[in-house]
Each structure stands twice: as structure tokens, then as C-alpha cells.
Design a protein around this motif. Structure first.
Motif, short mmCIF file in Angstrom:
data_model
loop_
_atom_site.label_atom_id
_atom_site.label_comp_id
_atom_site.label_asym_id
_atom_site.label_seq_id
_atom_site.Cartn_x
_atom_site.Cartn_y
_atom_site.Cartn_z
N HIS A 288 0.82 -1.21 0.00
CA HIS A 288 0.00 0.00 0.00
C HIS A 288 0.85 1.26 0.00
CE1 HIS A 288 0.89 -0.73 4.25
NE2 HIS A 288 0.67 0.55 4.46
N ALA A 293 -4.62 2.67 -4.00
CA ALA A 293 -5.79 1.79 -4.06
C ALA A 293 -7.07 2.60 -4.02
CB ALA A 293 -5.76 0.79 -2.91
N LEU A 294 -8.16 2.02 -4.50
CA LEU A 294 -9.45 2.70 -4.49
C LEU A 294 -10.24 2.33 -3.24
CD1 LEU A 294 -8.84 3.51 -7.41
CD2 LEU A 294 -11.23 3.01 -7.96
N GLU A 295 -10.92 3.33 -2.70
CA GLU A 295 -11.76 3.10 -1.53
C GLU A 295 -13.13 2.57 -1.95
OE1 GLU A 295 -13.42 5.54 2.40
OE2 GLU A 295 -12.21 6.54 0.89
N SER A 296 -13.63 3.06 -3.09
CA SER A 296 -14.93 2.59 -3.57
C SER A 296 -15.01 2.83 -5.08
CB SER A 296 -16.07 3.35 -2.88
OG SER A 296 -17.32 2.93 -3.37
N THR A 298 -13.77 -1.24 -4.47
CA THR A 298 -12.47 -1.77 -4.10
C THR A 298 -12.00 -2.89 -5.02
OG1 THR A 298 -13.52 -3.33 -2.58
CG2 THR A 298 -12.86 -1.18 -1.68
N HIS A 299 -12.94 -3.59 -5.69
CA HIS A 299 -12.57 -4.75 -6.49
C HIS A 299 -13.32 -4.76 -7.81
CE1 HIS A 299 -11.16 -5.97 -2.53
NE2 HIS A 299 -10.45 -6.94 -3.11
N ALA A 337 -8.29 -6.54 -6.77
CA ALA A 337 -8.29 -5.22 -6.12
C ALA A 337 -8.02 -4.12 -7.15
CB ALA A 337 -7.25 -5.18 -5.01
#
Length: 508
Positions: A288, A293-296, A298-299, A337
Motif C-alpha cells: 500500500h 488503491a481505491l476506496e470505492s 475496491t474490487h 483489487a
């Protein structure tokens, strides 16, 4: 003596005893300053006025600079927060200190880029330290903000601030230096003589109108002379950013070399960004700290099932009779992710797998010039987002010599002929090497890209049965070699030099 009305007005308002500025004459005659300037030059040619010029240089704070003068510079605020967090005794988590400092948006980048430069401490691997001996009270830039005027221009000679400090404030956009040409006029002896003898106003026409042409009167009137040396208001129009200009030129060169352009998402699954590249999931670059990375959301849900299975097998078991893979954990949930792509090689994986435009038959050449995002430490050669020149060639029996020759041909189009190569390790290419070019100003070698031949462990799961050579080159580093920029923040980001951007153009 007959003269145009504007010249008569200027001549009558001028003095033989003291110089009068154009602005003062404009106020006295109710004429625009540019009209007064034009009349003054014309009267100078007639020997009736003497015109002198000087350049006045002034400086004032910008709105951003005035705001910091009332509060604190971001780097000072970060330093004081770091002290409160005990970073003078033990390294603290950078994210925690930034959160406690109250810095937001661009101020975070500004604080980080100036923190180490001023000796407040160091930032490394997500941790921050504070030098207990640093003295914010001796910060030359902070003190200069308090000394400079915020609401009006001050003569540069009247400001007790060092030239280097002023230049740094200008680069940061906290102060603005202005130059203005001041013209003053004085009556000559001939001008006084003509005034005493009396002047007559000559009827002149300033512009051609439809009525003058249709009536035929244009043949009889006297036209005022057009003075090309008269001052005119300066307009700063929009311009294509030099990075975008260079990107378009790179595209032209690659298309001319037979390449087609790739397109794809900036946010993608780790599967396309790393797993398809035979990048182990426990690789340090996949933590990380190194990715956004995306919070929303996430996948991602949509991944080719068979391809996921083949990629997982390559990671766990390897490819071919002698393949061993990584024999390390592989988690499909992690592969799904979502994150901002750290390189545009994710596009190469999508195209080679036939996921974007269907199966591609060799020979084939593809490229992209797009943004990528990495959680790097800001310095003269690194930003959190930058442009990458991605490219690959699919053909039979490719060699390193083919790859080197491609680079030599590409960079020669930009006048760069001293490319050097150094062996390197990549999880997804073998053999691999980095590219370096000589900086035209400093003479130092600058890393400009990474390249190699895609490994079988990467290509076999994607269904590719022939050789593929590939590369990722830095557009900003190319610009440094072309124009001698030493800090990419001068052309990209919150501290960029607007005058440099306005006046620099990409040449072919």
C-alpha cells in the motif's frame, strides 16, 4: 504649423522644464495612454519632443503568498507538527503527521517538496524525521513573505530581500515580479518655438470606414500615420502545455515507425497491472506504500476466468518443464483489487491477452503515451503522476539488438544520439536493461526508461507464442534531455514556471 489633434494636445501639455510621464499626459489630455505614446513618438520624429525611457521593476505577493504571510508556509507547518509528534527523536509515520498538520490538497505536495530542501528533516519510505536544530524563524522565504507588500507593487530596489530568495518565491508562485516601461517627454527648443508661433489642428482620419469607401471621400482625406512602436495591451492567451506538445510529437514519431496506439483504463485491477506481468504478489512495489488503491469500489468482478487460472498457475508452478514459479502465496481477491495503474504495461497485458481488440497476429507494434501514478517521494526527477511511453513489438526471433536499434531510431528523431544501456532485473522481462541519456546542462546520466524481452512466464498464460520486446520510457525525462530542464516540477505540478511554459515550444 498643422498637426493632428492628439499631437497638438500632447505638445501643449508637455513641459520644457521637466520630464512628464505618458500617464500624466494621458490624464491631462483625456487621451488613452497608447494614443499619447503614439503622438509622442511622432512628435519626436518632427524634433518637437524628446522621449526618454526607463524600465521600472516591482514585486508584490500573489494571493497564495499573502495567505502564507498571514499563516505559515506549508513546510513550516509540517515541521512544527513533526516536532509535536516526536519526529525529532524517532521517525514518525508520514501519513499520520500530515493528517495532524491540517494540510490539504496541493499544500501537502508543497510541504513535502520543500521540507528536506530547507533542512527541516528527511522523508523516506513513508516515515518523516525532524531536525531539532532547524529554525523556522530563520527561514528566508517565510521572512521575505512578511517583508513584501501584499496589496500593491513595491520597487524591487526598496525591498530588503536577497535575490535568490526572491527568485525562489517566484518559482513557487508566491511573489510576482513585474517590469514596466516608463516613457517621459520633454519639449525641445523647436517645440517651444512652434508653440509660441501657434499650432493648427489638422483634420485626419484614423481608420477606413465603409462610408469613406462608398462615398469616395477616402481619396481626399488625410490619414493619420500608424505607429507600430506604440504600446499595446498585452494578452496572455491559452497554449498547449509543452508536455502535451511533446506527447503528440512522440505519437507522430511512433506512428511513423509503424506503431498503433493502445487505450485503456487509468483505474484497473491488480491482475492486469501486476499479476499478468508475472509480478509476485509479495513484491515490495505492490504494498500500500507504493500504490494508490481505491476506496470505492475496491474490487473488479469482470476478469477472464481461464486467464486468471493460467496466470495463477504460472505464479505458483511456473511455465515449461524447468519452470518453478514463485512458490509464494497467490490470492485472487488481491488480484481483483482496484488501483491507479503504476505503469501502462497493464494496457500491454490487456492487448496481448486479446481482451481489448481480440487476438493479435504477429508481426504487430503497439504503443501508448498516457499517465501513470506512483507513490514516490517528490524530487527533481520524480512526481506522483507522470507520462509513460509504453510500447511493444510482437514478432518471431526478436533480440536485444532489435530492441536497442528501435531506441536508437526513436531517440534520434529528437536529436538524442548518446543513449547508454545498463543490464537490469525485471520480474516480467529477461534479458532486461535500463536506458540512460546525458543531461545537456549538468552532463549527468539521467535514467530515461526500462525495457526487455517479455518472459515466457508472462506470455504463455496470455496465449502469445512468439517473442515480444517491450519498454516503458519517461516522457518528462525525454523533455529534460531535449531542453535542459533540471527539475520536472518546473513544467508539471503546482510549482511550474508559467513564463517558461508560455515561451517554450516543441521544435521538430
Amino acid at each position: 504649423m498643422q498637426l493632428p489633434e492628439s499631437q497638438v494636445a500632447v505638445l501643449e501639455a508637455a513641459s520644457a522644464d521637466e520630464a512628464t510621464s505618458v500617464d500624466a499626459l494621458a490624464a491631462a489630455t483625456d487621451l488613452p495612454p497608447e494614443t499619447v505614446t503614439g503622438a509622442a513618438f511622432e512628435l519626436e520624429e518632427e524634433g518637437l519632443l524628446a522621449v526618454s525611457e526607463r524600465v521600472d521593476e516591482t514585486i508584490t505577493l500573489t494571493d497564495e503568498g499573502a495567505g502564507y504571510a498571514d499563516t505559515q508556509l506549508p513546510e513550516v507547518q509540517l515541521y512544527q507538527t513533526a516536532l509535536e509528534a516526536g519526529a525529532d527523536e524517532q521517525a514518525a509515520q508520514m501519513g499520520q503527521v500530515i493528517g495532524q498538520s491540517g494540510l490539504e490538497g496541493p499544500q501537502v505536495d508543497i510541504a513535502l517538496s520543500n521540507y528536506a530542501r530547507k533542512g527541516y528533516g528527511a522523508i523516506d519510505s513513508g516515515e518523516i524525521t525532524a531536525d531539532p536544530d532547524a529554525d523556522p524563524g530563520a527561514d528566508a522565504e517565510a521572512n521575505a513573505l512578511e517583508a513584501l507588500p501584499a496589496a500593491e507593487d513595491a520597487p524591487i530596489d526598496s525591498v530588503d530581500v536577497g535575490s535568490e530568495t526572491l527568485e525562489q518565491l517566484e518559482r513557487r508562485g508566491l511573489a510576482e515580479r513585474r517590469e514596466s516601461t516608463v516613457r517621459e517627454v520633454t519639449l525641445t527648443e523647436r517645440g517651444v518655438t512652434e508653440l509660441m508661433a501657434g499650432l493648427e489642428t489638422a483634420e485626419t482620419v484614423g481608420q477606413v470606414t465603409p462610408e469613406l469607401i462608398t462615398s469616395g471621400d477616402w481619396q481626399d482625406v488625410e490619414f493619420a500615420e500608424y505607429n507600430v512602436e506604440a504600446d499595446a495591451e498585452r494578452f496572455e492567451g491559452g497554449n498547449v502545455h509543452i508536455l502535451r506538445q511533446t506527447a503528440e510529437r512522440v505519437k507522430d514519431v511512433l506512428v511513423g515507425m509503424g506503431f498503433q496506439e493502445m487505450e485503456g483504463p487509468h483505474v484497473d485491477a491488480d491482475f492486469w497491472i501486476n499479476d499478468c506481468l508475472f509480478m509476485p504478489q509479495d513484491h515490495p512495489a505492490r504494498t500500500h506504500w507504493d500504490r494508490f488503491a481505491l476506496e470505492s469500489p475496491t474490487h473488479i468482478d469482470d476478469l477472464p476466468d481461464q486467464l486468471v487460472e493460467d496466470v495463477e498457475r504460472a505464479h505458483r508452478e511456473g511455465v515449461g518443464a524447468d519452470g518453478e514459479g514463485y512458490r509464494s502465496p497467490w490470492d485472487e481477491d488481491f488480484a481483483r483489487a482496484l488501483a491507479l495503474r503504476g505503469h501502462t504495461t497493464s494496457l500491454s497485458a490487456r492487448y496481448l491477452a486479446g481482451h481489448e481488440i481480440g487476438e493479435i497476429e504477429p508481426p504487430a507494434r503497439y504503443f501508448s503515451v498516457e499517465k501513470v501514478y506512483r507513490n514516490d517521494t517528490l524530487d527533481p526527477t520524480h512526481l506522483l503522476e507522470f507520462f509513460q511511453i509504453e510500447g511493444w513489438v510482437m514478432a518471431e526471433d526478436l533480440s536485444v539488438r532489435d530492441l536497442m536499434g528501435t531506441f536508437e531510431e526513436f531517440y534520434a528523431q529528437f536529436g538524442i544520439t548518446d543513449i547508454e544501456f545498463k543490464p537490469h532485473y525485471n520480474p516480467y522481462t529477461e534479458p532486461s536493461f535500463e536506458l540512460f541519456g546525458t543531461h545537456p546542462t549538468t552532463g549527468e546520466l539521467v535514467e530515461i526508461g526500462n525495457s526487455g524481452i517479455f518472459r515466457e512466464e508472462m506470455l504463455e498464460p496470455l496465449g502469445v507464442e512468439c517473442d515480444v520486446m517491450a519498454w516503458g520510457l519517461a516522457l518528462e525525462r525525454l523533455l529534460m534531455l531535449m531542453y535542459g530542464f533540471e527539475d520536472i516540477r518546473d513544467i508539471h505540478g503546482t510549482l511550474c514556471d508559467l513564463e517558461l511554459l508560455r515561451n517554450t515550444e516543441v521544435t521538430y
